[in-house]
Scaffold this motif. Structure first.
Motif, PDB file in Angstrom:
ATOM      1  N   SER A   1      -5.586  -1.716  -0.055  1.00 52.65           N
ATOM      2  CA  SER A   1      -6.448  -1.223   1.030  1.00 52.65           C
ATOM      3  C   SER A   1      -7.522  -2.260   1.330  1.00 52.65           C
ATOM      4  CB  SER A   1      -7.099   0.107   0.648  1.00 52.65           C
ATOM      5  OG  SER A   1      -6.136   1.107   0.499  1.00 52.65           O
ATOM      6  N   ARG A   2      -8.113  -2.803   0.279  1.00 51.22           N
ATOM      7  CA  ARG A   2      -9.139  -3.845   0.449  1.00 51.22           C
ATOM      8  C   ARG A   2      -8.545  -5.114   1.074  1.00 51.22           C
ATOM      9  NH1 ARG A   2     -13.788  -2.627  -2.602  1.00 51.22           N
ATOM     10  NH2 ARG A   2     -13.463  -0.798  -3.908  1.00 51.22           N
ATOM     11  N   ASP A   3      -7.331  -5.487   0.634  1.00 52.30           N
ATOM     12  CA  ASP A   3      -6.672  -6.660   1.212  1.00 52.30           C
ATOM     13  C   ASP A   3      -6.467  -6.483   2.712  1.00 52.30           C
ATOM     14  OD1 ASP A   3      -6.525  -7.834  -1.315  1.00 52.30           O
ATOM     15  OD2 ASP A   3      -4.401  -7.310  -1.611  1.00 52.30           O
ATOM     16  N   LEU A   4      -6.043  -5.295   3.114  1.00 54.94           N
ATOM     17  CA  LEU A   4      -5.825  -5.019   4.537  1.00 54.94           C
ATOM     18  C   LEU A   4      -7.144  -5.047   5.303  1.00 54.94           C
ATOM     19  CD1 LEU A   4      -3.112  -2.283   4.101  1.00 54.94           C
ATOM     20  CD2 LEU A   4      -2.799  -4.417   5.383  1.00 54.94           C
ATOM     21  N   LEU A   5      -8.175  -4.427   4.751  1.00 49.14           N
ATOM     22  CA  LEU A   5      -9.491  -4.450   5.396  1.00 49.14           C
ATOM     23  C   LEU A   5      -9.993  -5.891   5.535  1.00 49.14           C
ATOM     24  CD1 LEU A   5     -11.312  -1.443   3.698  1.00 49.14           C
ATOM     25  CD2 LEU A   5     -10.849  -1.709   6.149  1.00 49.14           C
ATOM     26  N   ASN A   6      -9.883  -6.661   4.465  1.00 41.87           N
ATOM     27  CA  ASN A   6     -10.334  -8.056   4.496  1.00 41.87           C
ATOM     28  C   ASN A   6      -9.501  -8.898   5.450  1.00 41.87           C
ATOM     29  OD1 ASN A   6     -12.390  -7.578   2.665  1.00 41.87           O
ATOM     30  ND2 ASN A   6     -11.131  -8.102   0.897  1.00 41.87           N
ATOM     31  N   GLY A   7      -8.267  -8.488   5.709  1.00 43.76           N
ATOM     32  CA  GLY A   7      -7.408  -9.188   6.656  1.00 43.76           C
ATOM     33  C   GLY A   7      -7.644  -8.770   8.100  1.00 43.76           C
ATOM     34  N   GLY A   8      -8.580  -7.851   8.306  1.00 40.59           N
ATOM     35  CA  GLY A   8      -8.942  -7.442   9.657  1.00 40.59           C
ATOM     36  C   GLY A   8      -8.169  -6.247  10.199  1.00 40.59           C
ATOM     37  N   LEU A  32       0.832  -1.205   0.000  1.00 40.95           N
ATOM     38  CA  LEU A  32       0.000   0.000   0.000  1.00 40.95           C
ATOM     39  C   LEU A  32       0.865   1.252   0.000  1.00 40.95           C
ATOM     40  CD1 LEU A  32      -2.697   1.477   0.134  1.00 40.95           C
ATOM     41  CD2 LEU A  32      -2.680   1.108   2.629  1.00 40.95           C
ATOM     42  N   ARG A  33       1.884   1.288   0.859  1.00 44.42           N
ATOM     43  CA  ARG A  33       2.725   2.488   0.944  1.00 44.42           C
ATOM     44  C   ARG A  33       3.484   2.736  -0.356  1.00 44.42           C
ATOM     45  NH1 ARG A  33       2.866   7.059   1.163  1.00 44.42           N
ATOM     46  NH2 ARG A  33       4.670   8.214   1.890  1.00 44.42           N
ATOM     47  N   VAL A  34       4.042   1.700  -0.942  1.00 43.66           N
ATOM     48  CA  VAL A  34       4.749   1.844  -2.219  1.00 43.66           C
ATOM     49  C   VAL A  34       3.783   2.386  -3.276  1.00 43.66           C
ATOM     50  CG1 VAL A  34       5.865   0.556  -4.091  1.00 43.66           C
ATOM     51  CG2 VAL A  34       6.510   0.108  -1.708  1.00 43.66           C
ATOM     52  N   SER A  35       2.582   1.837  -3.318  1.00 43.98           N
ATOM     53  CA  SER A  35       1.586   2.261  -4.299  1.00 43.98           C
ATOM     54  C   SER A  35       1.148   3.704  -4.072  1.00 43.98           C
ATOM     55  CB  SER A  35       0.378   1.322  -4.259  1.00 43.98           C
ATOM     56  OG  SER A  35       0.785   0.003  -4.577  1.00 43.98           O
ATOM     57  N   GLN A  36       1.081   4.133  -2.816  1.00 40.02           N
ATOM     58  CA  GLN A  36       0.751   5.523  -2.522  1.00 40.02           C
ATOM     59  C   GLN A  36       1.847   6.456  -3.033  1.00 40.02           C
ATOM     60  OE1 GLN A  36       0.300   5.106   1.712  1.00 40.02           O
ATOM     61  NE2 GLN A  36      -1.936   4.945   1.584  1.00 40.02           N
ATOM     62  N   ILE A  37       3.093   6.085  -2.787  1.00 39.48           N
ATOM     63  CA  ILE A  37       4.218   6.905  -3.253  1.00 39.48           C
ATOM     64  C   ILE A  37       4.179   7.040  -4.768  1.00 39.48           C
ATOM     65  CG2 ILE A  37       6.739   6.994  -3.496  1.00 39.48           C
ATOM     66  CD1 ILE A  37       6.830   5.580  -0.688  1.00 39.48           C
ATOM     67  N   ASN A  38       3.909   5.940  -5.456  1.00 35.30           N
ATOM     68  CA  ASN A  38       3.914   5.928  -6.916  1.00 35.30           C
ATOM     69  C   ASN A  38       2.618   6.450  -7.528  1.00 35.30           C
ATOM     70  OD1 ASN A  38       6.548   4.898  -7.237  1.00 35.30           O
ATOM     71  ND2 ASN A  38       5.816   2.825  -6.850  1.00 35.30           N
TER      72      ASN A  38
END
Length: 150
Positions: free
Chosen positions: A56-63, A40-46
């Motif tokens: 973001s969805r992966d993190l949400l789905n991971g709790g 997520l952080r790398v993608s935000q930078i880029n």
């Protein structure tokens, strides 16, 4: 946003090769939430909308709590919300992603090595490199985020 080409379909061998690196990272022993925070952080930078949406969805789905996800861009100012390992991974991700600006200084390497053993740091760096590559494909070919197609 208009998708230019679906690179995974027009060059499936290349996509499969990237998938092999992704599989290696998933089996590396690094926690999946940590990997997804770095992605997520790398993608935000880029500035890759597709990958920001996906991870973001992966993190949400991971709790992972939304409070933590929204503070990823400012993780250094989020107090104890991020663990020492997460902070080290995010700092390393920023230094490696911005390699042309940072040269990945010794201080960044030393801080990462304080939290990760050699193999973990190599695997983390593979993850950072992979996400930087995927971001370049997502941005170049205008991959549409799931949120924009819903």
């Amino acid at each position: 946003m208009t998708n230019r080409i679906d690179y995974s379909k027009v060059s499936p061998e290349g996509f499969k090769a990237f998938g092999g690196v992704h599989a290696l990272i998933q089996k590396s022993g690094l926690p999946h939430d940590l990997i997804n925070l770095v992605y997520l952080r790398v993608s935000q930078i880029n500035g890759c909308a597709f990958c920001i949406d996906m991870h973001s969805r992966d993190l949400l789905n991971g709790g992972v709590a939304i409070d933590k996800i929204v503070l990823v861009p400012v993780w250094g100012d989020a107090g104890g919300l991020f663990t020492a390992r997460e902070r080290a991974a995010l700092a390393w991700a920023e230094a490696v992603t911005r390699v042309a600006e940072t040269g990945v200084p010794d201080a960044a390497y030393d801080a990462a090595l304080a939290e990760f053993d050699d193999k973990e740091l190599a695997d983390l760096t593979y993850a950072i490199g992979l996400m930087n590559a995927f971001n370049r494909f997502g941005i170049s070919f205008r991959s549409t985020p799931a949120a924009a197609t819903a």
